[in-house]
Design an enzyme around this catalytic site. Structure first.
Site, PDB file in Angstrom:
ATOM      1  N   GLY B  33       0.792  -1.229   0.000  1.00 62.81           N
ATOM      2  CA  GLY B  33       0.000   0.000   0.000  1.00 62.81           C
ATOM      3  C   GLY B  33       0.822   1.274   0.000  1.00 62.81           C
ATOM      4  O   GLY B  33       0.275   2.356  -0.182  1.00 62.81           O
ATOM      5  N   CYS B 242     -27.599  -9.682 -16.095  1.00 60.10           N
ATOM      6  CA  CYS B 242     -27.000  -9.309 -17.381  1.00 60.10           C
ATOM      7  C   CYS B 242     -27.979  -9.671 -18.504  1.00 60.10           C
ATOM      8  O   CYS B 242     -28.479 -10.798 -18.566  1.00 60.10           O
ATOM      9  CB  CYS B 242     -25.676 -10.033 -17.576  1.00 60.10           C
ATOM     10  SG  CYS B 242     -25.021  -9.911 -19.263  1.00 60.10           S
ATOM     11  N   CYS B 245     -26.038 -12.689 -20.681  1.00 60.21           N
ATOM     12  CA  CYS B 245     -25.711 -14.021 -20.159  1.00 60.21           C
ATOM     13  C   CYS B 245     -26.516 -14.368 -18.911  1.00 60.21           C
ATOM     14  O   CYS B 245     -26.435 -15.468 -18.411  1.00 60.21           O
ATOM     15  CB  CYS B 245     -24.220 -14.134 -19.873  1.00 60.21           C
ATOM     16  SG  CYS B 245     -23.696 -13.288 -18.365  1.00 60.21           S
ATOM     17  N   CYS B 267     -22.892  -7.466 -18.765  1.00 57.43           N
ATOM     18  CA  CYS B 267     -21.602  -7.591 -18.074  1.00 57.43           C
ATOM     19  C   CYS B 267     -20.608  -6.578 -18.640  1.00 57.43           C
ATOM     20  O   CYS B 267     -20.446  -6.471 -19.854  1.00 57.43           O
ATOM     21  CB  CYS B 267     -20.993  -8.971 -18.328  1.00 57.43           C
ATOM     22  SG  CYS B 267     -21.814 -10.330 -17.501  1.00 57.43           S
ATOM     23  N   CYS B 273     -18.651 -12.720 -19.774  1.00 59.59           N
ATOM     24  CA  CYS B 273     -19.971 -12.816 -20.388  1.00 59.59           C
ATOM     25  C   CYS B 273     -19.951 -13.836 -21.542  1.00 59.59           C
ATOM     26  O   CYS B 273     -20.816 -14.707 -21.633  1.00 59.59           O
ATOM     27  CB  CYS B 273     -20.398 -11.446 -20.896  1.00 59.59           C
ATOM     28  SG  CYS B 273     -22.152 -11.295 -21.266  1.00 59.59           S
TER      29      CYS B 273
END
Ligand SMILES: Nc1ncnc2c1ncn2[C@@H]1O[C@H](COP(=O)(O)OP(=O)(O)OP(=O)(O)O)[C@@H](O)[C@H]1O
Ligand SMILES: [Mg+2]
Lengths: 258, 281
Positions: B33, B242, B245, B267, B273
């Site tokens: 970080g 979605c 899909c 998606c 997808c």
């Protein structure tokens, strides 16, 4: 006073190159006591205040402070983390220009809440409630809590700056010309407010002002500076009613003339 | 084009530069970080087109790697296609659009929906690495704040969000705390993807070219999204599956399908997808 002072300064000198800012100044401040620093422009008031508040490195001298845990520390010996923690918990600093002491880009509530979040408060509702409470204590309507300081008048900004400093219950507040840039009527109201808060909270304060009326209203004790040195010190009423140094006599006489 | 151009070293950067960047990456991995400065090089693309990510990718990629590049979840945007073509040309590496096949994935704006696995490296393109900049523009000051773990300002920003919008309205680049220590900007991914960073088995590297910073999340690192007790972190929720899909647990983009206001929610991760549709077919 029998108790040890809250803050002690010994032989503080600050030079800017060959220019003297302030020279060989010693003072004590006790809990709940308000000290005014007065003097003409360029006499070294701001320099001294900034040295005491650890915002400016001193050329010589030392400042010690009795911490909340009761131990007295030489402030030069604090770590950076300790120094910054002290400054945003047990101390406050009120700038003459509120923009220097506020975050202009966030709301009044966020300005007041900042110190709380800095010390770990993580409850939005409680932070907001505290901010609300402080707004009312500095006489800003609660409905303004989400407004930015840019939408406030000069007097309101100054009161917001004060609230933002007091929210952590500091024991000592430094102020540099807190009523400086304000209209006379606004100044009077702010002074009343400050006096009330200082009393209620038993705050110790060091207030720089060139205005003897401010010193009279707010302070218990005062020091008079000229050319970077202290030329007179004493209880405020004594200094103002019976000035001993010819320069102080001149200062007092000059305001009585108007 | 198949052969590496003779004018370029493998993966474009010279070995000296790659070593310098790898040192920065190693340091970043050692201090999760923490933003490590590095001397960003001129790349054959303008800043804002992922020069930070490209330099990181160039420094970690080897001849046997398989590279995937996504932009907003898609492998087919101009940006993704050109970065993929760049590495195919200067490093002659195999490329793929399949998350499971890739060993190195460079990304802008998304983390793939398919869970990442050990051995994979996810390289993020970062525009602004400093999460504190919004309220504290002075770099000298933000550096001290990181060093002293003074992160109250991050909550000031979230407070302001709630005060102005009634809820935490930050939806992209949502700040996180890394292994309980450094606060980090995860780059402009949707906060939907934040939980994927937590305990992720893959190595996550972040490169900011213009700002010359690299930071990292080593595998299996604790990542927490900042929040308030009474306003806990929540990911975006979608009220429909979605449209292509049928997936329900994914990040959806709104797609305009015609010029009569037809819209479709699908998606954003095109590979995910397509994979689902192929399997269903
Ligand atoms: N940064 C600086 N560099 C050089 N000289 C300085 C600096 N700051 C202050 N001084 C000088 O130090 C002296 C004391 O200045 P200081 O600002 O402390 O006075 P002051 O009493 O606060 O004045 P004022 O009432 O005008 O605010 C002055 O001679 C000033 O010119
Ligand atoms: Mg001054």
């Amino acid at each position: 006073m029998s108790e040890a002072p809250l803050l002690n300064a010994t032989a503080i000198t600050k030079t800017y190159g060959s220019q003297i800012g302030c020279e060989n100044i010693s003072l004590d401040i006790h809990e709940g006591e308000v000290l005014a620093i007065v003097g003409e422009s360029g006499s070294g008031k701001t320099t001294l205040l900034n040295c005491l508040a650890q915002r400016l490195p001193m050329t010589a001298g030392r400042v010690s402070y009795r911490m909340r845990d009761g131990t007295t520390r030489d402030l030069a010996g604090l770590t950076e983390a300790e120094r910054r923690f002290l400054m945003r918990t047990d101390w406050g600093f009120v700038h003459q220009n509120p923009a220097d002491g506020l975050r202009i880009r966030v709301s009044a509530g966020a300005n007041i809440g900042e110190r709380l979040m800095a010390i770990g408060d993580r409850h939005y509702g409680q932070i907001r409630e505290t901010a609300h409470d402080w707004l009312s204590r500095v006489e800003i309507p609660g409905v303004r809590i989400d407004d930015r300081p840019t939408a406030f008048s000069g007097g309101m900004r100054q009161r917001l700056q004060i609230a933002r400093n007091l929210v952590t219950n500091p024991r000592l507040v430094f102020m540099d010309e807190p009523t400086g840039g304000l209209d006379v009527s606004v100044q009077a109201r702010l002074l009343d407010l400050l006096r009330g808060l200082v009393d209620q909270l038993a705050l110790a304060a060091i207030v720089v002002t060139h205005d003897l009326a401010v010193a009279r209203l707010l302070s218990h004790r005062m020091i008079v500076m000229k050319g970077g040195r202290v030329i007179e010190t004493g209880l405020t009423d004594r200094v103002l009613d019976d000035p001993r140094h010819p320069y102080t006599q001149l200062l007092v006489a000059s305001i009585l003339e108007v | 084009m198949n052969a590496t151009l003779p004018a370029y070293n493998f993966a474009y950067l010279d070995e000296q530069t790659k070593r310098m960047i790898r040192r920065a990456i190693l340091k970043a991995v050692a201090i999760p970080g923490y933003q490590v400065p590095f001397a960003s090089r001129e790349m054959p693309m303008p800043y804002g087109w992922g020069t930070g990510g490209v330099q990181v990718t160039a420094s970690v990629i080897g001849p046997d790697d398989i590279l995937k590049v996504i932009d907003q979840g898609s492998d087919d945007t101009t940006n993704a296609v050109s970065i993929r073509a760049f590495f195919a040309r200067v490093a002659n590496v195999a490329v793929t659009t399949k998350t499971v096949e890739a060993t190195v994935i460079q990304t802008r704006h998304r983390i793939p929906e398919t869970p990442l696995s050990e051995g994979q490296i996810l390289v993020y393109q970062v525009p602004i690495p400093e999460p504190l900049r919004f309220l504290e523009p002075r770099e000298t000051e933000t550096r001290i704040m990181h060093a002293l773990e003074e992160y109250g300002l991050m909550h000031v920003k979230l407070y302001e969000d709630i005060a102005q919008n009634g809820h935490i309205a930050t939806t992209y680049a949502y700040p996180v705390k890394v292994e309980g220590r450094y606060v980090m900007d995860p780059s402009p991914i949707p906060k939907f993807d934040n939980p994927k960073m937590d305990d992720c088995p893959a190595l996550q590297l972040f490169g900011a070219g213009r700002e010359q910073r690299i930071y990292a999340i080593p595998p299996h690192t604790r990542i927490e999204s900042l929040d308030f007790e009474d306003h806990p972190f929540r990911v975006q929720e979608f009220d429909r599956p979605c449209g292509l899909c049928g997936a329900t647990d994914v990040y959806l983009d709104e797609i305009v399908t015609d010029d009569r206001g037809g819209r479709l929610f699908a998606c954003s991760d095109t590979d995910y997808c397509e994979e689902r549709r192929e399997r269903a077919a």
